[in-house]
Design a protein around this motif. Sequence first.
Motif, PDB file in Angstrom:
ATOM      1  N   UNK A   1     -17.016  -9.193   0.302  1.00 52.33           N
ATOM      2  CA  UNK A   1     -16.948  -8.316   1.463  1.00 52.33           C
ATOM      3  C   UNK A   1     -18.032  -8.638   2.504  1.00 52.33           C
TER       4      UNK A   1
ATOM      5  N   UNK B   1      -9.303   1.371  19.736  1.00 57.20           N
ATOM      6  CA  UNK B   1      -9.476   2.468  20.686  1.00 57.20           C
ATOM      7  C   UNK B   1      -9.827   3.767  19.970  1.00 57.20           C
ATOM      8  N   UNK B   2      -9.603   3.836  18.653  1.00 60.03           N
ATOM      9  CA  UNK B   2      -9.919   5.092  17.964  1.00 60.03           C
ATOM     10  C   UNK B   2     -11.290   5.089  17.291  1.00 60.03           C
ATOM     11  N   UNK B   3     -12.039   4.000  17.453  1.00 61.23           N
ATOM     12  CA  UNK B   3     -13.407   3.965  16.936  1.00 61.23           C
ATOM     13  C   UNK B   3     -14.337   3.852  18.136  1.00 61.23           C
TER      14      UNK B   3
ATOM     15  N   UNK C   1      -6.593  -1.899   8.121  1.00 68.11           N
ATOM     16  CA  UNK C   1      -7.590  -1.235   7.276  1.00 68.11           C
ATOM     17  C   UNK C   1      -7.742  -1.939   5.927  1.00 68.11           C
TER      18      UNK C   1
ATOM     19  N   UNK D   1     -17.577 -10.173   6.211  1.00 65.26           N
ATOM     20  CA  UNK D   1     -17.809  -9.312   7.378  1.00 65.26           C
ATOM     21  C   UNK D   1     -18.832  -9.899   8.342  1.00 65.26           C
TER      22      UNK D   1
ATOM     23  N   UNK E   1     -15.197  -9.359  13.001  1.00 63.13           N
ATOM     24  CA  UNK E   1     -15.512  -8.119  13.704  1.00 63.13           C
ATOM     25  C   UNK E   1     -14.233  -7.369  14.033  1.00 63.13           C
ATOM     26  N   UNK E   2     -14.408  -6.155  14.498  1.00 64.74           N
ATOM     27  CA  UNK E   2     -13.277  -5.247  14.651  1.00 64.74           C
ATOM     28  C   UNK E   2     -13.541  -4.309  15.817  1.00 64.74           C
TER      29      UNK E   2
ATOM     30  N   UNK F   1       1.222   5.430  -0.148  1.00 64.91           N
ATOM     31  CA  UNK F   1       0.566   6.730  -0.005  1.00 64.91           C
ATOM     32  C   UNK F   1       1.519   7.762  -0.587  1.00 64.91           C
TER      33      UNK F   1
ATOM     34  N   UNK G   1     -11.058  -4.064   4.392  1.00 67.01           N
ATOM     35  CA  UNK G   1     -11.664  -3.516   3.179  1.00 67.01           C
ATOM     36  C   UNK G   1     -11.919  -2.020   3.270  1.00 67.01           C
ATOM     37  N   UNK G   2     -11.384  -1.364   4.294  1.00 72.11           N
ATOM     38  CA  UNK G   2     -11.598   0.081   4.435  1.00 72.11           C
ATOM     39  C   UNK G   2     -10.672   0.859   3.514  1.00 72.11           C
ATOM     40  N   UNK G   3      -9.513   0.274   3.246  1.00 74.73           N
ATOM     41  CA  UNK G   3      -8.527   0.874   2.360  1.00 74.73           C
ATOM     42  C   UNK G   3      -8.192  -0.166   1.302  1.00 74.73           C
ATOM     43  N   UNK G   4      -8.116   0.268   0.052  1.00 78.56           N
ATOM     44  CA  UNK G   4      -7.779  -0.688  -1.003  1.00 78.56           C
ATOM     45  C   UNK G   4      -6.265  -0.808  -1.119  1.00 78.56           C
TER      46      UNK G   4
ATOM     47  N   UNK H   1       0.853  -1.183   0.000  1.00 79.30           N
ATOM     48  CA  UNK H   1       0.000   0.000   0.000  1.00 79.30           C
ATOM     49  C   UNK H   1       0.893   1.238   0.000  1.00 79.30           C
TER      50      UNK H   1
END
Lengths: 265, 259
Positions: free
Chosen positions: B78, B90-92, B54, B82, B86-87, B20, B58-61, B18
């Motif tokens: 997907x 601490x940031x969600x 992520x 799902x 499960x997921x 960026x 599947x949140x990020x390709x 991945x």
Amino acid sequence: MNPRIVAALISRYIYLYARSPIRMVEMVFWPMVDILVWGFLTVFLQRNTSGDFPQFITFLLGAMILWDILFRAQQGVAISFLEDVWTRNLINIFVAPVRTAEYLGATFVVGLMRIAVTVTALVLVGWFAYSFNLFVLEWWLLPFFVNLMLFGWSLGIISTALILRWGQAAESLAWAVPFFIQPVVAVFYPVSVLPGWLQPVALALPVTHVFEGMREVMKTGTMDWTSLVWAMALNLVYLALAGALFVWILRFTRSRGLLTKFATQ
Amino acid sequence: MSAAATDEILLEAVELTREFDGVKALDRFSFQLRRGEVLGLLGANGAGKTTAMNCLLGLTLPTSGSLYAFGLELQQHRVAILRKTNFSSSYVSLPGNLKVWQNLLVFARIYGVPQPRRKIDELLERVEVAHLRDRITGQLSAGEATRVNLCKAFLNDPELLMLDEPTASLDPDIADKVRKIIRRARDERQMAILYTSHNMRDIEEVCDRAIFLHKGRIVAEGPPAEIVRRSTEQSLENVFIKIARSGELEDEPASPPVP
Ligand SMILES: Nc1ncnc2c1ncn2[C@@H]1O[C@H](COP(=O)(O)OP(=O)(O)OP(=O)(O)O)[C@@H](O)[C@H]1O
Ligand SMILES: [Mg+2]
């Protein structure tokens, strides 16, 4: 499309509104202010002009209520999405087995509930303050309602897609998007008032036919139903395009890795 | 590997990359996670742990590479995947403006949990927060919210669980409880768990296997105790620091210095 999941998502919004009924104030307060201020102004103008427009007040009140059907449908989609953004719940939804159509479907229903609240309030105010009866539109009301709601959904999906793309900085689009088209769709005045080059644009938007039709029905008691069929066809095209835009932008945010940044910021 | 681990691969990444803006957050990252196994992802801030998770959710390709869960390609299947996954992190958070039970009930319905109310009570009991059932979610302390989030993550009895820093901001007592909950989930339910943490104690106590990432690449892999044994370091913490600073762990003789 799994109805159980749609119902589950709707139950969340119901808990939300039941827990803080103050949210409903916004659905009733501004439309009431609008209808009272502009309604009384129109009454005043009508009394002090030669009276060439005997139906001016009915046109205005009808237009206001019908516009709110569109606006509340759009808000149902856009604000429901924003609720998930504000409460940092989007990731929970995206990692759950929820399809895009199910998510949007739930927001459509929330739109319907918002319409019910706002329109009921407006119909009552219209009746008591101006003896205005929306039901003079008789059964024409049904195709008007469906067309306005469908286009509201499309605008809601478009607003949501733009917010998804541009992040919380674009939040105000949730309220602004319907007003981009308001000047063109002949809500308060006929299409013929628009400059010639703008008229085809107006006619390409489905709800123009609803507002034109409303005035026609109020004046003559009937209208050309083919224009409503045309509106319906246009609506289906817009809904499909809005859905495609949403899916495309969702994919784009995933490919840029923006989805998680956006949802947790 | 724990006694619970089986040969069945539930999650697999093949050459996951991945980028960026031209920088590789993950660089040909490959691993397999088996049923009944807890795999820890370790590495300095920015090593690529969250990016990996992520992508796996599947949140990020991915920029390139392939991902499979339950033997199915991730993007194509997907929703089916799902349902069994499960997921929590601490940031969600769950919506702060609803009560704990309302939030859990909404997700129980989304996941189609049979007898949802009973399940919720049982889970709240299991993570020792039954008394929070009627509280407003937004008013919970960090540790309470983390445990309620864990309830959400257990609602569908997932076969595959991903946890991104679940013990961040927890006091040692609660962190210890959370570790126990995770171990129980593995032992009793044969969950496959992917786990990130900056707490070496977490990794040592919970993970059957750990992967050290540095700049998106695997630099060490194996059971935590074995990683330490293979290295010249005394503890997992020192291994972590070593890798974070030098980007490698000399378990092979270092190459001769360039003259
Ligand atoms: N959406 C994004 N756009 C640009 N860069 C990103 C994006 N997401 C992650 N990165 C970069 O990718 C790298 C890996 O980030 P990641 O969040 O995966 O690290 P991490 O191992 O989870 O770190 P931490 O321990 O701090 O949570 C970082 O350099 C980060 O800046
Ligand atoms: Mg991280």
